[in-house]
Design an enzyme around this catalytic site. Structure first.
Site, PDB file in Angstrom:
ATOM      1  N   SER A  66      -9.652  -0.423   7.193  1.00 41.65           N
ATOM      2  CA  SER A  66      -9.105  -0.309   5.838  1.00 41.65           C
ATOM      3  C   SER A  66      -8.436  -1.549   5.279  1.00 41.65           C
ATOM      4  O   SER A  66      -8.101  -1.574   4.100  1.00 41.65           O
ATOM      5  CB  SER A  66      -8.109   0.842   5.778  1.00 41.65           C
ATOM      6  N   SER A  87      -9.583   1.929   3.007  1.00 40.87           N
ATOM      7  CA  SER A  87      -8.755   2.696   2.099  1.00 40.87           C
ATOM      8  C   SER A  87      -7.748   1.844   1.315  1.00 40.87           C
ATOM      9  O   SER A  87      -7.238   2.291   0.292  1.00 40.87           O
ATOM     10  CB  SER A  87      -7.998   3.760   2.885  1.00 40.87           C
ATOM     11  N   LYS A  96       0.846  -1.209   0.000  1.00 37.95           N
ATOM     12  CA  LYS A  96       0.000   0.000   0.000  1.00 37.95           C
ATOM     13  C   LYS A  96       0.872   1.246   0.000  1.00 37.95           C
ATOM     14  O   LYS A  96       1.886   1.295   0.726  1.00 37.95           O
ATOM     15  CB  LYS A  96      -0.908  -0.023   1.234  1.00 37.95           C
TER      16      LYS A  96
END
Ligand code: GLN
Length: 483
Positions: free
Chosen positions: A178, A154, A79
């Site tokens: 997330s 996210s 990420k």
């Protein structure tokens, strides 16, 4: 010929270990797949081709040193809020769109040491603020199950890239859901570990008392392997734990386990389709021998307001550093350094600005006790309630997300509606406890996730139960993904 969508991380490492394929060959296959698929999904911000090929070559040419590494040659996407030395790390924001960190996060060092190959940095909501991946400066990411829908957020790019076999595993961050919510919406496995079990050093901070790095994979075994590869004490993170983590066991049944269905987050606001699939999983646990009962956890319903005071307050302070002077994007069109700060910070996206305003207000003098202080008191009560619940139950379950993947653009203009997506996942962040999401069925053709929460440092038990559930319910849904 290797088919990326049929391979697991553990199989991949074994093939390389047996020299049936080289790390370089595997890396090239997944780089090709990433380039091909990313154009329709937009799950990756950077494909780190040269870097990945260098790492693969190092493994192939020093094979004896690497051959017993747990993630030998396994392609991973990271990420884009996790710092990678010499690879752009943007946090999904214009503010860091050209930022190249001078050091690796602790987890990146652990990954490299485990033999994993970082082939890309994945798309995410700006500074990890969002539940749909639509707040990213680099554009929305799409869900491989249905390209008209969001992958969740996210860490949407991490989940979507695993679900579409662009890489076999990924790491993301989870402040309020997330990792688990996108895992649920993309039909894969994702875990938020106990706060402190994985170092946050090198993670771009959002809400420091809630943030936790964790693993994504196609199945529980791969997820577990990745978790144990990144966990461990790090003196550079003052909240990093020295607790020794227990390993999982291979269970044949769930006899002697008491599992609580948390009624406060398994009823209200949950779609009928999700409720049905969730009930089936609870019944399956019961059939496997677990004693299932309902439990109400005091104050858990206050998790959402507690979160939306705590996380923005911490974010408003963490994001002070992006002033256009120290690093990152800088707009120097004004006359004074104050102008630089103003002009630079006006480039945050709307959601990030909303959080900064909310947090600054909640922390401002005269309001601190009323808002931030009160939220912390209620946080303490929620932690106590969980401690009491775990005196009666070994594990607590709920759906992961109240709904399945929703249409792109359908919630982005309604922040309060968007915030509801994390009602089931936020309590674990507030309490600091570990929680996993595993796929447990489909509703209208889209995946539904089952959340299993346990007491602090019970990851071993959570993985044991999740593995048994996965093998008994035939939960590998990804066969349905056609991309
Ligand atoms: N969706 C939540 C938020 O927007 C959680 C995000 C996260 O876990 N990073 O704050």
């Amino acid at each position: 010929m290797i088919n990326p969508s049929k391979l697991t991380a553990i199989e991949c490492a074994e093939l390389i270990q047996k020299k049936e394929v080289s790390a370089t060959e595997i890396t090239k296959i997944f780089l090709e797949r990433s380039k091909e698929v990313n154009s329709s999904i937009n799950s990756l911000i950077t494909i780190s081709e040269d870097y990945a090929l260098k790492q693969a070559n190092k493994i192939d040419s020093n094979f004896e040193d690497f051959k017993n590494k747990p993630l030998l040659g396994v392609p991973i996407s990271v990420k884009d809020v996790i710092s990678t030395k010499n690879i752009k790390t943007t946090a999904g924001s214009k503010i860091l769109s050209n930022y190249i960190p001078p050091y690796d996060a602790f987890v990146i060092k652990k990954l490299i040491d485990s033999g994993a190959i970082i082939i890309s940095k994945s798309n995410c909501d700006e500074f990890a603020m969002g539940s749909s991946n639509e707040t990213s400066y680099f554009g929305a990411c799409r869900n491989p199950w249905d390209l008209e829908t969001v992958p969740g957020g996210s860490s949407g790019g991490s989940a979507a890239s695993v679900a579409s076999s662009q890489n076999l595993i990924s790491i993301g961050s989870d402040t309020g859901g997330s990792i688990r919510q996108p895992a649920s919406l993309c039909g894969i496995v994702g875990m938020k570990p106990t706060y402190g079990s994985v170092s946050r050093a090198g993670l771009i901070a959002f809400g420091s008392s809630l943030d936790q790095i964790g693993p994504f994979a196609k199945n529980v075994q791969d997820c577990e392997k990745l978790f144990y590869s990144i966990a461990g004490h790090d003196p550079k993170d003052l909240t990093s734990s020295k607790n020794k983590l227990k390993n999982s066991k291979n269970l044949n049944n769930l006899n002697n386990l008491k599992i609580g269905i948390c009624t406060d987050i398994s009823d209200q606001g949950i779609s009928e389709g999700v409720k049905k699939v969730f009930k089936n999983s609870a019944n399956a646990m019961n059939k496997l021998g677990a004693e299932i009962d309902e439990i109400s956890i005091d104050y858990i319903k206050e998790s959402l307001p507690v979160y939306y005071l705590t996380a923005p307050s911490e974010a408003s302070s963490n994001l002070n550093r992006y002033d256009g002077i120290k690093y990152g994007y800088s707009n120097q069109d004004g006359k004074t350094s104050w102008d630089t700060i103003d002009l630079t910070r006006s480039n945050f996206g709307d959601e990030v600005k909303r959080r900064i305003l909310l947090g600054t207000f909640a922390l401002s003098s005269g309001y601190y006790d009323e808002y931030y202080g009160k939220a912390q008191k209620i946080r303490g009560l929620i932690i106590n309630s969980f401690n009491n619940a775990f005196k009666k139950f070994d594990l607590i379950i709920s759906p992961t997300s109240p709904i399945t993947a929703f249409k792109i653009d359908s919630q982005i203009d309604d922040p309060l509606l968007m915030y509801q997506n994390d009602i089931c996942t936020m309590p674990a962040n507030i309490a600091g406890i570990p929680a996993i999401s595993i796929p447990c069925g489909l509703s209208n053709g889209l995946p539904v996730g089952l959340q299993i929460m346990g007491p602090n440092f019970s990851e071993g038990m959570i993985f044991s139960v999740a593995k048994l559930m996965e093998s008994n319910m035939n939960l590998n849904l990804l066969e349905e993904v056609n991309i």
